[in-house]
Design an enzyme around this catalytic site. Structure first.
Site, PDB file in Angstrom:
ATOM      1  N   ILE A  18       0.821  -1.203   0.000  1.00  0.00           N
ATOM      2  CA  ILE A  18       0.000   0.000   0.000  1.00  0.00           C
ATOM      3  C   ILE A  18       0.857   1.256   0.000  1.00  0.00           C
ATOM      4  O   ILE A  18       0.570   2.217  -0.727  1.00  0.00           O
ATOM      5  CB  ILE A  18      -0.961  -0.009   1.205  1.00  0.00           C
ATOM      6  CG1 ILE A  18      -2.020  -1.110   1.035  1.00  0.00           C
ATOM      7  CG2 ILE A  18      -1.633   1.348   1.376  1.00  0.00           C
ATOM      8  CD1 ILE A  18      -2.890  -1.330   2.259  1.00  0.00           C
ATOM      9  N   ASP A  71      14.302   3.707   9.997  1.00  0.00           N
ATOM     10  CA  ASP A  71      13.754   2.766  10.968  1.00  0.00           C
ATOM     11  C   ASP A  71      12.805   3.568  11.841  1.00  0.00           C
ATOM     12  O   ASP A  71      13.244   4.351  12.693  1.00  0.00           O
ATOM     13  CB  ASP A  71      14.883   2.140  11.799  1.00  0.00           C
ATOM     14  CG  ASP A  71      14.386   1.114  12.794  1.00  0.00           C
ATOM     15  OD1 ASP A  71      13.164   1.096  13.083  1.00  0.00           O
ATOM     16  OD2 ASP A  71      15.212   0.332  13.311  1.00  0.00           O
ATOM     17  N   SER A 149      -4.968   2.980   8.411  1.00  0.00           N
ATOM     18  CA  SER A 149      -5.525   2.148   9.466  1.00  0.00           C
ATOM     19  C   SER A 149      -5.995   0.814   8.897  1.00  0.00           C
ATOM     20  O   SER A 149      -5.525   0.365   7.847  1.00  0.00           O
ATOM     21  CB  SER A 149      -6.665   2.892  10.167  1.00  0.00           C
ATOM     22  OG  SER A 149      -7.085   2.207  11.325  1.00  0.00           O
ATOM     23  N   TYR A 171      -2.611  -5.714  17.152  1.00  0.00           N
ATOM     24  CA  TYR A 171      -2.685  -4.960  15.902  1.00  0.00           C
ATOM     25  C   TYR A 171      -3.908  -4.048  15.921  1.00  0.00           C
ATOM     26  O   TYR A 171      -3.830  -2.863  15.567  1.00  0.00           O
ATOM     27  CB  TYR A 171      -2.763  -5.935  14.724  1.00  0.00           C
ATOM     28  CG  TYR A 171      -2.875  -5.280  13.365  1.00  0.00           C
ATOM     29  CD1 TYR A 171      -1.845  -4.494  12.866  1.00  0.00           C
ATOM     30  CD2 TYR A 171      -4.002  -5.470  12.570  1.00  0.00           C
ATOM     31  CE1 TYR A 171      -1.946  -3.896  11.614  1.00  0.00           C
ATOM     32  CE2 TYR A 171      -4.111  -4.888  11.322  1.00  0.00           C
ATOM     33  CZ  TYR A 171      -3.077  -4.101  10.849  1.00  0.00           C
ATOM     34  OH  TYR A 171      -3.184  -3.520   9.604  1.00  0.00           O
ATOM     35  N   LYS A 175      -4.183   0.204  15.765  1.00  0.00           N
ATOM     36  CA  LYS A 175      -4.973   0.939  14.786  1.00  0.00           C
ATOM     37  C   LYS A 175      -6.081   1.757  15.457  1.00  0.00           C
ATOM     38  O   LYS A 175      -6.408   2.863  14.999  1.00  0.00           O
ATOM     39  CB  LYS A 175      -5.569  -0.028  13.763  1.00  0.00           C
ATOM     40  CG  LYS A 175      -4.519  -0.714  12.890  1.00  0.00           C
ATOM     41  CD  LYS A 175      -3.613   0.281  12.180  1.00  0.00           C
ATOM     42  CE  LYS A 175      -2.672  -0.388  11.197  1.00  0.00           C
ATOM     43  NZ  LYS A 175      -1.741   0.585  10.564  1.00  0.00           N
ATOM     44  N   VAL A 204      -9.276  -6.925   2.408  1.00  0.00           N
ATOM     45  CA  VAL A 204      -7.846  -7.212   2.512  1.00  0.00           C
ATOM     46  C   VAL A 204      -7.167  -6.919   1.180  1.00  0.00           C
ATOM     47  O   VAL A 204      -7.664  -7.275   0.112  1.00  0.00           O
ATOM     48  CB  VAL A 204      -7.601  -8.677   2.911  1.00  0.00           C
ATOM     49  CG1 VAL A 204      -6.110  -8.975   2.950  1.00  0.00           C
ATOM     50  CG2 VAL A 204      -8.229  -8.966   4.267  1.00  0.00           C
TER      51      VAL A 204
END
Length: 263
Positions: A18, A71, A149, A171, A175, A204
């Site tokens: 993405i 990083d 998100s 996770y 978000k 997804v």
């Protein structure tokens, strides 16, 4: 020439998936893009894609970009990223916080190191990067901050489905925190004409990361192409704050809404 001509954009996690799609799309509309991620050499990651690959795609299409090895878990790297962008292209107009480090592990088995790393990259880094670009955006009374998100931010339904056992709780926590940060910051910056939004895919997206974790497949007919997220990101990164800010948006829904408005 495009709607972002003359703008400077920083996109994190842009070596693949993405983030790379968004970087390429913003550059296609004229933005000078700083492509940030850890992966400089293909051999350094089990996942396909490097920041050099993304820059090469942009330049091959006639766009302008440069790679900045970053990083996001390191405060000094975050500061160096914004400094490098300003020195190379000028003040940052667009910040896209896309980078993520994700472990799908049940809470009972989660280690402190992994927990801290996920929050550092997905929550603390976007917060810090926003702090670094806000003064300039306020001074110029324009700017766009976009946080990537996920539907994982939503509370699970009960009885829970098959995803409940995949270990996505931490996770989802990251978000959810990112989304609350988004709306709060949007309210703070509304009077300064700086737009702050969060964007999730409706479905997804097949990326090296989601394929690696077994979340989808290359031939999944229900998957969402990365270009859909890129188109939605562009929509959120050039409109006036009074028109689009403080949104927890979903890619396909947003694009449909904007298309309906235009009719």
């Amino acid at each position: 020439m495009g709607v972002l001509a003359g703008k400077v954009a920083v996109v994190t996690g842009a070596s693949r998936g993405i983030g790379a799609a968004i970087a390429v799309r913003l550059a296609a509309e004229g933005a000078k893009v700083v492509v940030a991620a850890r992966t400089v050499e293909a051999s350094r990651s089990p996942l396909e894609g490097t920041i050099g690959d993304t820059v090469a795609r942009i330049e091959a299409a006639g766009g302008t970009a440069f790679p900045q090895a970053t990083d996001l878990s390191r405060e000094q790297d975050r500061e160096a990223l914004i400094r490098a962008a300003e020195e190379r292209y000028g003040p940052v107009d667009i910040l896209v916080n896309n980078a993520a480090v994700t472990y799908f592990t049940p809470v009972s088995e989660f280690t402190e190191r992994r927990y801290d790393l996920m929050f550092e990259v997905q929550v603390n880094a976007p917060f810090h990067l926003a702090q670094l670009v806000i003064p300039g955006m306020r001074e110029r009374r324009t700017g766009w901050i976009l946080n990537i998100s996920s539907v994982a931010a939503r509370h699970p339904t009960f009885p829970p489905g098959s995803w409940a056992g995949r270990g996505s709780t931490v996770y989802g926590m990251c978000k959810a925190a990112l989304e609350r940060f988004t709306t709060g910051l949007a309210a703070e910056l509304y009077a300064d004409n700086v737009a702050v939004n969060a964007l999730s895919p409706n479905r997804v997206v097949p990326t090296p990361g989601t394929l690696f974790h077994g979340l989808t497949t290359d031939d999944d007919p229900n998957a969402e192409p990365p270009t859909v997220m890129a188109d939605a990101a562009l929509a959120l990164c050039h409109r006036p704050a009074a028109e689009l800010t403080g949104r927890i948006a979903y890619s396909q829904d947003l694009l449909t809404e904007l298309q309906d408005r235009a009719l």
